[in-house]
Scaffold this motif. Structure first.
Motif, PDB file in Angstrom:
ATOM      1  N   TYR A   2      -9.521  -7.770 -24.920  1.00 43.48           N
ATOM      2  CA  TYR A   2      -8.747  -8.218 -24.014  1.00 43.48           C
ATOM      3  C   TYR A   2      -7.557  -8.877 -24.058  1.00 43.48           C
ATOM      4  O   TYR A   2      -7.217  -9.851 -23.339  1.00 43.48           O
ATOM      5  CB  TYR A   2     -10.027  -9.180 -23.160  1.00 43.48           C
ATOM      6  N   SER A   3      -6.932  -8.786 -25.003  1.00 41.17           N
ATOM      7  CA  SER A   3      -5.638  -9.178 -25.492  1.00 41.17           C
ATOM      8  C   SER A   3      -4.464  -8.836 -24.300  1.00 41.17           C
ATOM      9  O   SER A   3      -3.732  -9.648 -24.293  1.00 41.17           O
ATOM     10  CB  SER A   3      -5.273  -9.100 -26.758  1.00 41.17           C
ATOM     11  N   ARG A   4      -4.713  -7.861 -23.691  1.00 43.06           N
ATOM     12  CA  ARG A   4      -3.745  -7.352 -22.691  1.00 43.06           C
ATOM     13  C   ARG A   4      -4.243  -6.746 -21.415  1.00 43.06           C
ATOM     14  O   ARG A   4      -5.277  -5.798 -21.707  1.00 43.06           O
ATOM     15  CB  ARG A   4      -2.765  -6.223 -23.167  1.00 43.06           C
ATOM     16  N   VAL A   5      -4.459  -7.650 -20.531  1.00 46.08           N
ATOM     17  CA  VAL A   5      -5.034  -7.401 -19.309  1.00 46.08           C
ATOM     18  C   VAL A   5      -4.351  -7.098 -18.199  1.00 46.08           C
ATOM     19  O   VAL A   5      -3.144  -7.893 -17.761  1.00 46.08           O
ATOM     20  CB  VAL A   5      -6.093  -8.702 -19.130  1.00 46.08           C
ATOM     21  N   ALA A   6      -4.398  -6.130 -17.414  1.00 47.83           N
ATOM     22  CA  ALA A   6      -3.830  -5.898 -16.128  1.00 47.83           C
ATOM     23  C   ALA A   6      -4.740  -5.762 -14.864  1.00 47.83           C
ATOM     24  O   ALA A   6      -5.838  -4.979 -14.847  1.00 47.83           O
ATOM     25  CB  ALA A   6      -3.054  -4.482 -16.293  1.00 47.83           C
ATOM     26  N   LEU A   7      -4.409  -6.846 -14.029  1.00 48.49           N
ATOM     27  CA  LEU A   7      -5.446  -7.120 -12.879  1.00 48.49           C
ATOM     28  C   LEU A   7      -4.783  -6.495 -11.505  1.00 48.49           C
ATOM     29  O   LEU A   7      -3.455  -6.978 -11.262  1.00 48.49           O
ATOM     30  CB  LEU A   7      -5.837  -8.551 -12.830  1.00 48.49           C
ATOM     31  N   VAL A   8      -5.183  -5.566 -10.867  1.00 47.80           N
ATOM     32  CA  VAL A   8      -4.668  -5.091  -9.527  1.00 47.80           C
ATOM     33  C   VAL A   8      -5.312  -5.748  -8.461  1.00 47.80           C
ATOM     34  O   VAL A   8      -6.325  -5.746  -8.102  1.00 47.80           O
ATOM     35  CB  VAL A   8      -5.079  -3.545  -9.374  1.00 47.80           C
ATOM     36  N   TYR A   9      -4.444  -6.380  -7.666  1.00 44.55           N
ATOM     37  CA  TYR A   9      -4.729  -7.197  -6.583  1.00 44.55           C
ATOM     38  C   TYR A   9      -4.023  -6.633  -5.495  1.00 44.55           C
ATOM     39  O   TYR A   9      -2.969  -6.422  -5.183  1.00 44.55           O
ATOM     40  CB  TYR A   9      -4.005  -8.922  -6.651  1.00 44.55           C
ATOM     41  N   ASP A  10      -5.165  -6.222  -4.499  1.00 44.42           N
ATOM     42  CA  ASP A  10      -4.557  -5.663  -3.363  1.00 44.42           C
ATOM     43  C   ASP A  10      -5.329  -6.303  -2.038  1.00 44.42           C
ATOM     44  O   ASP A  10      -6.366  -6.494  -1.634  1.00 44.42           O
ATOM     45  CB  ASP A  10      -5.406  -4.124  -3.335  1.00 44.42           C
ATOM     46  N   LEU A  36       3.790  -8.088 -11.398  1.00 44.71           N
ATOM     47  CA  LEU A  36       4.593  -7.066 -11.164  1.00 44.71           C
ATOM     48  C   LEU A  36       4.396  -6.520  -9.767  1.00 44.71           C
ATOM     49  O   LEU A  36       2.943  -6.254  -9.234  1.00 44.71           O
ATOM     50  CB  LEU A  36       4.249  -5.690 -11.991  1.00 44.71           C
ATOM     51  N   PHE A  37       5.399  -6.408  -8.949  1.00 40.39           N
ATOM     52  CA  PHE A  37       5.263  -6.065  -7.356  1.00 40.39           C
ATOM     53  C   PHE A  37       5.746  -4.678  -7.114  1.00 40.39           C
ATOM     54  O   PHE A  37       6.991  -4.231  -7.709  1.00 40.39           O
ATOM     55  CB  PHE A  37       5.957  -7.210  -6.497  1.00 40.39           C
ATOM     56  N   LEU A  38       5.166  -3.805  -6.788  1.00 38.62           N
ATOM     57  CA  LEU A  38       5.348  -2.456  -6.479  1.00 38.62           C
ATOM     58  C   LEU A  38       5.708  -1.941  -4.978  1.00 38.62           C
ATOM     59  O   LEU A  38       4.522  -2.254  -4.208  1.00 38.62           O
ATOM     60  CB  LEU A  38       4.387  -1.493  -7.044  1.00 38.62           C
ATOM     61  N   GLU A  39       6.660  -1.892  -4.640  1.00 33.62           N
ATOM     62  CA  GLU A  39       7.122  -1.451  -3.134  1.00 33.62           C
ATOM     63  C   GLU A  39       7.724   0.009  -3.049  1.00 33.62           C
ATOM     64  O   GLU A  39       8.020   0.592  -3.958  1.00 33.62           O
ATOM     65  CB  GLU A  39       7.846  -2.324  -2.565  1.00 33.62           C
ATOM     66  N   SER A  94       0.666  -1.224  -0.306  1.00 37.09           N
ATOM     67  CA  SER A  94      -0.007  -0.276   0.051  1.00 37.09           C
ATOM     68  C   SER A  94       0.659   1.059  -0.037  1.00 37.09           C
ATOM     69  O   SER A  94       1.709   1.307   0.782  1.00 37.09           O
ATOM     70  CB  SER A  94      -0.843   0.005   1.379  1.00 37.09           C
ATOM     71  N   GLY A  95       0.744   2.024  -0.905  1.00 34.81           N
ATOM     72  CA  GLY A  95       1.593   3.300  -1.113  1.00 34.81           C
ATOM     73  C   GLY A  95       2.828   3.188  -2.044  1.00 34.81           C
ATOM     74  O   GLY A  95       3.495   3.896  -2.126  1.00 34.81           O
ATOM     75  N   GLY A  96       2.669   1.834  -2.631  1.00 30.36           N
ATOM     76  CA  GLY A  96       3.991   1.433  -3.387  1.00 30.36           C
ATOM     77  C   GLY A  96       3.749   2.015  -5.002  1.00 30.36           C
ATOM     78  O   GLY A  96       4.806   1.950  -5.655  1.00 30.36           O
ATOM     79  N   GLY A  97       2.792   2.626  -5.186  1.00 36.36           N
ATOM     80  CA  GLY A  97       2.446   2.979  -6.537  1.00 36.36           C
ATOM     81  C   GLY A  97       1.656   2.039  -7.578  1.00 36.36           C
ATOM     82  O   GLY A  97       1.955   2.622  -8.753  1.00 36.36           O
ATOM     83  N   LYS A  98       0.674   1.189  -7.137  1.00 35.71           N
ATOM     84  CA  LYS A  98      -0.099   0.357  -7.905  1.00 35.71           C
ATOM     85  C   LYS A  98      -1.098   1.194  -8.569  1.00 35.71           C
ATOM     86  O   LYS A  98      -1.146   0.818  -9.951  1.00 35.71           O
ATOM     87  CB  LYS A  98      -0.681  -0.617  -7.048  1.00 35.71           C
ATOM     88  N   SER A  99      -1.718   2.158  -8.140  1.00 36.87           N
ATOM     89  CA  SER A  99      -2.710   3.108  -8.900  1.00 36.87           C
ATOM     90  C   SER A  99      -2.072   3.773 -10.019  1.00 36.87           C
ATOM     91  O   SER A  99      -2.628   3.938 -11.112  1.00 36.87           O
ATOM     92  CB  SER A  99      -3.413   3.913  -7.993  1.00 36.87           C
TER      93      SER A  99
END
Length: 286
Positions: free
Chosen positions: A51-59, A86-89, A10-15
């Protein structure tokens, strides 16, 4: 089909990452539960090219088990999909600073003695997810532009990744500065062809005018120093994630000197491998 799962602290830049990836052509689904990821992937695989390129945000939130998510991730990787995580920290201090700026509550703050403790708890909690990541980005010292540039490099196609267009604009100061300019150079110190009758009604695109403007030692020295500057800064702008750099060159009326210098710079910048556009804003104005 390409599936990119975005997770992290949280706060790593996912949004921000999700918004940039959307601009790059990914279809974004935010905060999707682990139990729906596989079903959504199957739906996308059976659908259109949208939907050939999909990015799913898992929080991950308080009290949720990671086991289901890790099982789904393993199942996705076993399918025919291109699936990456992709892991953002960010460092503790950077996350605390971001939460103070936004005044949001950290999801693990309840039950923690402080914001710092909540951040450190989440780091421990998310360690198994981080260990499965294909890409880890520590955004502590990233500007927004740098994060965008890194995502372009990692997930953009060959056309997008690392490309920057340099837009060259000549103009006359008496008509005002180009509002979109990133860099502005003033060439009014150069001898002015306007005062020579045979060239007054010509422009810097005419050979006679170009030869005149470029014949002077001060013009040669200026261009030499300007080439050195551009050779140095253009890769840095590109690395920072800039996709359009507007370089404006001005003289008094925008007919002669600025046009000749802009035209000369266009050839030089193109020789460095950049895509260049050339526009002479005031060349035909009175």
């Amino acid at each position: 089909m390409e599936i990119l799962i975005i997770s992290g602290l949280s706060g790593g830049g996912k949004s921000k990452a999700a918004s940039f990836l959307e601009d790059m052509g990914f279809y974004i689904v935010d905060n999707i539960p682990a139990g729906l990821i596989m079903k959504f992937a199957e739906f996308c695989a059976a659908g259109s090219n949208r939907y050939s390129r999909v990015a799913l945000v898992y929080d991950v939130r308080t009290g949720e088990s990671l086991d289901e998510f890790l099982d789904v991730l393993s199942a996705l990787r076993a399918r025919e999909y291109v699936c990456r995580l992709l892991f953002l920290e960010a460092d503790v201090a950077a996350i605390i600073h971001r939460y103070k700026e936004t005044r949001r509550l950290h999801p693990l703050l309840e039950g923690s003695g402080s914001l710092e403790e909540a951040v450190r708890r989440e780091m421990v909690f998310m360690a198994p997810v981080r260990a499965q990541a294909d890409v880890v980005i520590n955004s502590s010292n990233y500007s927004t532009a740098r994060l965008r540039g890194e995502l372009l490099r990692l997930f953009g196609d060959s056309r997008e990744a690392g490309e920057m267009i340099v837009s060259l604009v000549s103009f006359g100061f008496k008509h005002g500065l180009p509002m979109e300019a990133d860099l502005v150079f003033d060439v009014r110190f150069m001898p002015n062809p306007f005062y020579i009758d045979s060239m007054r009604h010509k422009t810097g695109l005419d050979q006679e005018v170009r030869d005149y403007v470029l014949s002077f030692r001060e013009t040669e020295q200026f261009l030499e120093k300007l080439r050195d500057l551009l050779r140095f800064v253009l890769p840095l702008y590109r690395e920072e994630g800039k996709t359009m750099l507007v370089v404006a060159v001005g003289c008094t009326g925008g007919h002669h000197r600025s046009v000749a210098v802009t035209h000369a710079l266009a050839g030089f910048i193109a020789s460095l491998g950049y895509q260049v556009t050339e526009n002479h804003r005031d060349m035909t104005r009175n």
